[in-house]
Scaffold this active site. Structure first.
Site, PDB file in Angstrom:
ATOM      1  N   ASP A  95       0.862  -1.178   0.000  1.00 41.36           N
ATOM      2  CA  ASP A  95       0.000   0.000   0.000  1.00 41.36           C
ATOM      3  C   ASP A  95       0.899   1.228   0.000  1.00 41.36           C
ATOM      4  O   ASP A  95       1.678   1.435   0.944  1.00 41.36           O
ATOM      5  CB  ASP A  95      -0.916  -0.004   1.224  1.00 41.36           C
ATOM      6  CG  ASP A  95      -1.831   1.209   1.271  1.00 41.36           C
ATOM      7  OD1 ASP A  95      -2.879   1.172   0.624  1.00 41.36           O
ATOM      8  OD2 ASP A  95      -1.465   2.190   1.954  1.00 41.36           O
ATOM      9  N   GLU A 128      -1.792  -1.401  -5.642  1.00 41.12           N
ATOM     10  CA  GLU A 128      -2.965  -0.655  -6.079  1.00 41.12           C
ATOM     11  C   GLU A 128      -2.733  -0.060  -7.469  1.00 41.12           C
ATOM     12  O   GLU A 128      -1.631   0.418  -7.773  1.00 41.12           O
ATOM     13  CB  GLU A 128      -3.268   0.468  -5.085  1.00 41.12           C
ATOM     14  CG  GLU A 128      -3.621  -0.012  -3.689  1.00 41.12           C
ATOM     15  CD  GLU A 128      -3.715   1.143  -2.720  1.00 41.12           C
ATOM     16  OE1 GLU A 128      -4.778   1.300  -2.092  1.00 41.12           O
ATOM     17  OE2 GLU A 128      -2.732   1.878  -2.588  1.00 41.12           O
ATOM     18  N   CYS A 175     -12.812  -4.326   6.404  1.00 39.48           N
ATOM     19  CA  CYS A 175     -12.225  -5.093   7.509  1.00 39.48           C
ATOM     20  C   CYS A 175     -11.702  -6.422   6.981  1.00 39.48           C
ATOM     21  O   CYS A 175     -12.453  -7.183   6.344  1.00 39.48           O
ATOM     22  CB  CYS A 175     -13.271  -5.327   8.600  1.00 39.48           C
ATOM     23  SG  CYS A 175     -12.657  -6.294   9.995  1.00 39.48           S
ATOM     24  N   CYS A 178     -13.898  -9.497   9.030  1.00 40.72           N
ATOM     25  CA  CYS A 178     -15.315  -9.786   8.776  1.00 40.72           C
ATOM     26  C   CYS A 178     -15.797  -9.288   7.419  1.00 40.72           C
ATOM     27  O   CYS A 178     -16.914  -9.625   7.000  1.00 40.72           O
ATOM     28  CB  CYS A 178     -16.186  -9.178   9.875  1.00 40.72           C
ATOM     29  SG  CYS A 178     -16.145  -7.363   9.935  1.00 40.72           S
ATOM     30  N   CYS A 235     -12.745  -1.564  13.182  1.00 40.19           N
ATOM     31  CA  CYS A 235     -13.981  -2.038  12.555  1.00 40.19           C
ATOM     32  C   CYS A 235     -15.155  -1.817  13.510  1.00 40.19           C
ATOM     33  O   CYS A 235     -15.123  -2.251  14.669  1.00 40.19           O
ATOM     34  CB  CYS A 235     -13.855  -3.518  12.187  1.00 40.19           C
ATOM     35  SG  CYS A 235     -15.336  -4.202  11.398  1.00 40.19           S
ATOM     36  N   CYS A 237     -16.942  -5.756  13.989  1.00 41.94           N
ATOM     37  CA  CYS A 237     -16.342  -6.823  14.796  1.00 41.94           C
ATOM     38  C   CYS A 237     -15.316  -6.315  15.796  1.00 41.94           C
ATOM     39  O   CYS A 237     -14.821  -7.090  16.627  1.00 41.94           O
ATOM     40  CB  CYS A 237     -15.702  -7.877  13.897  1.00 41.94           C
ATOM     41  SG  CYS A 237     -14.259  -7.290  12.982  1.00 41.94           S
ATOM     42  N   ASP A 287      -2.797   1.350   7.029  1.00 46.61           N
ATOM     43  CA  ASP A 287      -2.011   1.003   5.845  1.00 46.61           C
ATOM     44  C   ASP A 287      -1.785  -0.505   5.735  1.00 46.61           C
ATOM     45  O   ASP A 287      -1.790  -1.069   4.636  1.00 46.61           O
ATOM     46  CB  ASP A 287      -0.667   1.726   5.862  1.00 46.61           C
ATOM     47  CG  ASP A 287      -0.821   3.235   5.698  1.00 46.61           C
ATOM     48  OD1 ASP A 287      -1.886   3.656   5.212  1.00 46.61           O
ATOM     49  OD2 ASP A 287       0.117   3.977   6.058  1.00 46.61           O
TER      50      ASP A 287
END
Length: 347
Positions: free
Chosen positions: A141, A225, A298, A301, A317, A320, A327
């Protein structure tokens, strides 16, 4: 091909080496231009004088690539330990070769950066042997606070070469603006500004090469990305005032200008280009994935919400309760998307 150099000018090594030999000064060319008398040819080929054979509007600092043997010859004196390149109409020019040339030389071109001259070679090589398999996969990232974060929790700090040299750039530009045009001091000030820009560019390239080489050596599969850097660094659209003609509402242009400067200083595009080139030569696989919601999803989940990222660094999150660095979460989601895309590709 007749570059705008004299027969005693030295060229530095192949490629953009940070070191180069100093020129030995300008000398009178020993050859005559076709169709010109000695009196009509300028005695000294200055840095701002156009080459006699160059087309109108072309710069004497850049010359098109020429096939080896068609007006030029790389390593024209193989019996001599000193490497030379021969140019038609110029003669043999000494070259400071910074590394051996592997493969058959196909084209030779010359370029100038300030007072430095470079010979750039294009060589045809056999397919390199791939690196041994490591069995490791990673997602990365790219960012501003940290140049890179991987899915294993590793971070690469952002060197910010442009910001570090900003004060020197500002002083050099101010000194240049105070110089009288066509003066010796102005030429020296222009060279000083160009030297500072060249140093930052070389620092950025060096950093990108080192980080890309480490990733290629350690991992068989790399996912990143698919960033649209041109769109990310666009200026915000003006907001006309609804009541007063010609007036505009605040649109955050000042803050966006600073962000754009940091994006360009990071050099993501240069790094990704180098990463793909090194991975191809090493037999590694690199895949670009859609960056949307990679830092808002997340990894435990799968819940997607902008509230999952309360700050720039923290990820929490709301479904959860999973906590991690934002990052690292983004890099993990990039890796998962990259593996899914690789499996979906036809064999």
């Amino acid at each position: 091909m007749t570059p705008a150099v004299t027969s005693r000018r030295r060229a530095s090594g192949t490629g953009c080496s940070p070191r180069s030999s100093r020129t030995s000064g300008l000398s009178t060319p020993n050859v005559r231009a076709a169709g010109r008398s000695p009196a009509s040819r300028p005695r000294f080929a200055g840095s701002t004088r156009r080459s006699p054979r160059s087309s109108a509007g072309s710069s004497p600092a850049r010359h098109p690539a020429t096939k080896d043997g068609d007006g030029c010859r790389w390593d024209s004196t193989p019996h001599d330990p000193q490497t030379r390149v021969r140019f038609q109409g110029v003669g043999h020019v000494k070259v400071k070769q910074h590394r051996p040339v592997v493969g058959k030389v196909k084209t030779v071109s010359v370029k100038r950066e300030g007072k430095r001259w470079y010979v750039v070679l294009t060589a045809e090589q056999d397919r390199p042997e791939p690196l041994p398999k490591t069995g490791s996969v990673v997602g990365i990232d790219l960012g501003i606070a940290n140049f890179l974060a991987d899915s294993n929790g590793g971070f690469v700090p952002n060197p910010r070469h442009g910001r570090t040299a900003a004060a020197k750039h500002e002083a050099a530009q101010q000194a240049l603006s105070r110089c009288k045009r066509r003066s010796k001091r102005r030429r020296e000030a222009v060279e000083r500004v160009a030297t500072l820009h060249r140093k930052v560019r070389c620092q950025r390239l060096d950093h990108a090469h080192k980080i890309a080489l480490d990733l290629v050596r350690e991992h068989d599969f790399i996912a990143h990305e698919d960033l649209k850097i041109r769109n990310m660094s666009k200026a915000p659209t003006p907001k006309p005032g609804p009541e007063t003609a010609g007036a505009f509402l605040p649109n955050g242009a000042a803050a966006k200008a600073g962000l754009n400067r940091s994006i360009m200083d990071a050099g993501w595009g240069v790094f990704l280009t180098i990463l793909h080139a090194k991975a191809e030569s090493a037999g590694r696989e690199v895949i670009a994935v859609d960056p949307r919601n990679t830092s808002r999803t997340c990894p435990e989940c799968g819940h997607v919400a902008k509230e999952n990222r309360p700050t720039q660094e923290k990820f929490h999150c709301v479904s959860c309760g999973h906590r991690a660095h934002a990052d690292v979460v983004g890099a993990s989601n990039v890796l998962r998307a990259g593996l899914a895309r690789r499996q979906a590709q036809p064999a």
